[in-house]
Design a protein around this motif. Structure first.
Motif, PDB file in Angstrom:
ATOM      1  N   GLU A 152       0.836  -1.199   0.000  1.00  0.00           N
ATOM      2  CA  GLU A 152       0.000   0.000   0.000  1.00  0.00           C
ATOM      3  C   GLU A 152       0.873   1.253   0.000  1.00  0.00           C
ATOM      4  OE1 GLU A 152      -3.345   0.255  -0.056  1.00  0.00           O
ATOM      5  OE2 GLU A 152      -3.708  -1.907   0.093  1.00  0.00           O
ATOM      6  N   PHE A 153       0.470   2.234  -0.806  1.00  0.00           N
ATOM      7  CA  PHE A 153       1.024   3.584  -0.739  1.00  0.00           C
ATOM      8  C   PHE A 153       0.019   4.448   0.003  1.00  0.00           C
ATOM      9  CE2 PHE A 153       4.070   2.670  -4.075  1.00  0.00           C
ATOM     10  CZ  PHE A 153       5.096   3.552  -3.788  1.00  0.00           C
ATOM     11  N   VAL A 154       0.506   5.309   0.862  1.00  0.00           N
ATOM     12  CA  VAL A 154      -0.340   6.247   1.584  1.00  0.00           C
ATOM     13  C   VAL A 154       0.261   7.635   1.364  1.00  0.00           C
ATOM     14  CG1 VAL A 154      -1.258   6.914   3.839  1.00  0.00           C
ATOM     15  CG2 VAL A 154      -0.866   4.492   3.330  1.00  0.00           C
ATOM     16  N   VAL A 155      -0.584   8.588   1.018  1.00  0.00           N
ATOM     17  CA  VAL A 155      -0.122   9.952   0.774  1.00  0.00           C
ATOM     18  C   VAL A 155      -0.904  10.899   1.666  1.00  0.00           C
ATOM     19  CG1 VAL A 155       0.090  11.781  -0.967  1.00  0.00           C
ATOM     20  CG2 VAL A 155       0.461   9.409  -1.618  1.00  0.00           C
ATOM     21  N   CYS A 156      -0.221  11.881   2.230  1.00  0.00           N
ATOM     22  CA  CYS A 156      -0.854  12.926   3.017  1.00  0.00           C
ATOM     23  C   CYS A 156      -0.713  14.234   2.236  1.00  0.00           C
ATOM     24  CB  CYS A 156      -0.176  13.040   4.383  1.00  0.00           C
ATOM     25  SG  CYS A 156      -1.004  14.186   5.502  1.00  0.00           S
TER      26      CYS A 156
ATOM     27  N   ILE B  25       1.661  17.672  -1.573  1.00  0.00           N
ATOM     28  CA  ILE B  25       1.903  16.449  -0.805  1.00  0.00           C
ATOM     29  C   ILE B  25       2.843  16.797   0.342  1.00  0.00           C
ATOM     30  CG2 ILE B  25       2.932  14.146  -0.842  1.00  0.00           C
ATOM     31  CD1 ILE B  25       2.019  13.944  -3.779  1.00  0.00           C
ATOM     32  N   SER B  26       2.428  16.480   1.557  1.00  0.00           N
ATOM     33  CA  SER B  26       3.269  16.755   2.718  1.00  0.00           C
ATOM     34  C   SER B  26       3.979  15.516   3.238  1.00  0.00           C
ATOM     35  CB  SER B  26       2.451  17.393   3.841  1.00  0.00           C
ATOM     36  OG  SER B  26       1.373  16.562   4.209  1.00  0.00           O
ATOM     37  N   GLY B  27       3.522  14.333   2.813  1.00  0.00           N
ATOM     38  CA  GLY B  27       4.185  13.115   3.257  1.00  0.00           C
ATOM     39  C   GLY B  27       3.677  11.910   2.499  1.00  0.00           C
ATOM     40  N   MET B  28       4.450  10.833   2.579  1.00  0.00           N
ATOM     41  CA  MET B  28       4.054   9.586   1.938  1.00  0.00           C
ATOM     42  C   MET B  28       4.656   8.420   2.692  1.00  0.00           C
ATOM     43  SD  MET B  28       6.864   7.928   0.428  1.00  0.00           S
ATOM     44  CE  MET B  28       6.168   6.920  -0.833  1.00  0.00           C
ATOM     45  N   ALA B  29       4.019   7.263   2.521  1.00  0.00           N
ATOM     46  CA  ALA B  29       4.539   6.031   3.113  1.00  0.00           C
ATOM     47  C   ALA B  29       4.233   4.878   2.170  1.00  0.00           C
ATOM     48  CB  ALA B  29       3.903   5.779   4.479  1.00  0.00           C
ATOM     49  N   PHE B  30       5.095   3.869   2.226  1.00  0.00           N
ATOM     50  CA  PHE B  30       4.912   2.650   1.442  1.00  0.00           C
ATOM     51  C   PHE B  30       5.172   1.478   2.362  1.00  0.00           C
ATOM     52  CE2 PHE B  30       7.086  -0.614  -1.287  1.00  0.00           C
ATOM     53  CZ  PHE B  30       5.947  -1.088  -1.911  1.00  0.00           C
ATOM     54  N   VAL B  31       4.220   0.547   2.430  1.00  0.00           N
ATOM     55  CA  VAL B  31       4.300  -0.608   3.315  1.00  0.00           C
ATOM     56  C   VAL B  31       3.884  -1.851   2.549  1.00  0.00           C
ATOM     57  CG1 VAL B  31       1.944  -0.280   4.180  1.00  0.00           C
ATOM     58  CG2 VAL B  31       3.609  -1.469   5.615  1.00  0.00           C
ATOM     59  N   SER B  32       4.480  -2.993   2.906  1.00  0.00           N
ATOM     60  CA  SER B  32       4.046  -4.254   2.308  1.00  0.00           C
ATOM     61  C   SER B  32       4.055  -5.340   3.368  1.00  0.00           C
ATOM     62  CB  SER B  32       4.954  -4.656   1.137  1.00  0.00           C
ATOM     63  OG  SER B  32       6.246  -4.999   1.588  1.00  0.00           O
ATOM     64  N   GLN B  33       3.229  -6.345   3.133  1.00  0.00           N
ATOM     65  CA  GLN B  33       3.203  -7.497   4.029  1.00  0.00           C
ATOM     66  C   GLN B  33       4.282  -8.452   3.557  1.00  0.00           C
ATOM     67  OE1 GLN B  33      -0.635  -9.240   4.646  1.00  0.00           O
ATOM     68  NE2 GLN B  33       0.185 -10.939   5.849  1.00  0.00           N
TER      69      GLN B  33
ATOM     70  N   VAL C 109       2.197  14.848  10.672  1.00  0.00           N
ATOM     71  CA  VAL C 109       2.027  14.114   9.414  1.00  0.00           C
ATOM     72  C   VAL C 109       2.594  12.702   9.528  1.00  0.00           C
ATOM     73  CG1 VAL C 109       2.649  14.053   6.958  1.00  0.00           C
ATOM     74  CG2 VAL C 109       1.985  16.217   8.026  1.00  0.00           C
ATOM     75  N   GLY C 110       3.789  12.569  10.064  1.00  0.00           N
ATOM     76  CA  GLY C 110       4.412  11.251  10.209  1.00  0.00           C
ATOM     77  C   GLY C 110       3.578  10.327  11.076  1.00  0.00           C
ATOM     78  N   LYS C 111       3.053  10.831  12.165  1.00  0.00           N
ATOM     79  CA  LYS C 111       2.196  10.044  13.062  1.00  0.00           C
ATOM     80  C   LYS C 111       0.945   9.573  12.325  1.00  0.00           C
ATOM     81  CE  LYS C 111       0.649   8.675  17.164  1.00  0.00           C
ATOM     82  NZ  LYS C 111       1.235   7.592  17.896  1.00  0.00           N
ATOM     83  N   LYS C 112       0.325  10.456  11.541  1.00  0.00           N
ATOM     84  CA  LYS C 112      -0.859  10.080  10.772  1.00  0.00           C
ATOM     85  C   LYS C 112      -0.528   8.986   9.762  1.00  0.00           C
ATOM     86  CE  LYS C 112      -3.048  14.579  11.182  1.00  0.00           C
ATOM     87  NZ  LYS C 112      -3.385  15.834  10.498  1.00  0.00           N
ATOM     88  N   LEU C 113       0.606   9.119   9.100  1.00  0.00           N
ATOM     89  CA  LEU C 113       1.014   8.095   8.136  1.00  0.00           C
ATOM     90  C   LEU C 113       1.253   6.758   8.826  1.00  0.00           C
ATOM     91  CD1 LEU C 113       3.414  10.243   5.932  1.00  0.00           C
ATOM     92  CD2 LEU C 113       1.257   9.215   5.176  1.00  0.00           C
ATOM     93  N   LEU C 114       1.893   6.779   9.995  1.00  0.00           N
ATOM     94  CA  LEU C 114       2.121   5.538  10.747  1.00  0.00           C
ATOM     95  C   LEU C 114       0.799   4.862  11.114  1.00  0.00           C
ATOM     96  CD1 LEU C 114       5.029   6.020  13.322  1.00  0.00           C
ATOM     97  CD2 LEU C 114       4.896   4.398  11.433  1.00  0.00           C
TER      98      LEU C 114
END
Length: 146
Positions: A42-46, A52-60, A82-87
């Motif tokens: 999943e990609f998550v963008v804030c 865009i103020s932040g992004m995250a990429f996670v995989s199982q 922003v980082g906390k929201k992405l987490l």
């Protein structure tokens, strides 16, 4: 956003030229497109609708664990939650996993402190953060999420 964040964070550690090289390889449009096809990811963008103020990429990575591959917050937005929201979002992406793992450059004190404040504990180290052969030393951190 990725290039700006990386230069702000890593120029003092690796130098501007090395950071430009890593950013071109790891954060290019082609590299991002390739990650978008990764199964169980999943990609998550804030953003605020304009920037865009932040992004995250996670995989199982297995039945019990997800891997946070990327979490970056634009320098001007750091410290604003922003980082906390992405987490929170990436922790919810795979409700069946019980822990989340990440690798963070040892010299990136701000990130190491951020993850520690958010429940991550040191679980080991690796000489190759991100990709095999990178030569970037990293702390492996994990958080039990249920």
């Amino acid at each position: 956003m990725l290039t700006e964040t990386w230069h702000d964070t890593y120029d003092s550690i690796y130098g501007k030229e090395k950071v430009a090289e890593l950013t071109a390889a790891w954060h290019s449009v082609d590299a991002l497109k390739q990650r978008m096809t990764k199964p169980r990811s999943e990609f998550v963008v804030c953003d605020d609708g304009a920037e865009i103020s932040g992004m995250a990429f996670v995989s199982q990575i297995d039945a019990d664990t997800s891997m946070l591959h990327q979490l970056y917050v634009r320098p001007a937005a750091q410290g604003a939650g922003v980082g906390k929201k992405l987490l929170i979002e990436v922790e919810a992406c795979f409700p069946d996993v019980r822990k989340i793992r990440l690798e963070v450059e040892e010299a990136n004190d701000r990130a190491v402190d951020f993850y520690g404040r958010n429940g991550f504990k040191k679980a080991g180290t690796t000489p190759d953060c991100g990709v095999k052969g990178s030569g970037i030393p990293a702390v492996i951190m994990e958080k039990v999420i249920w």
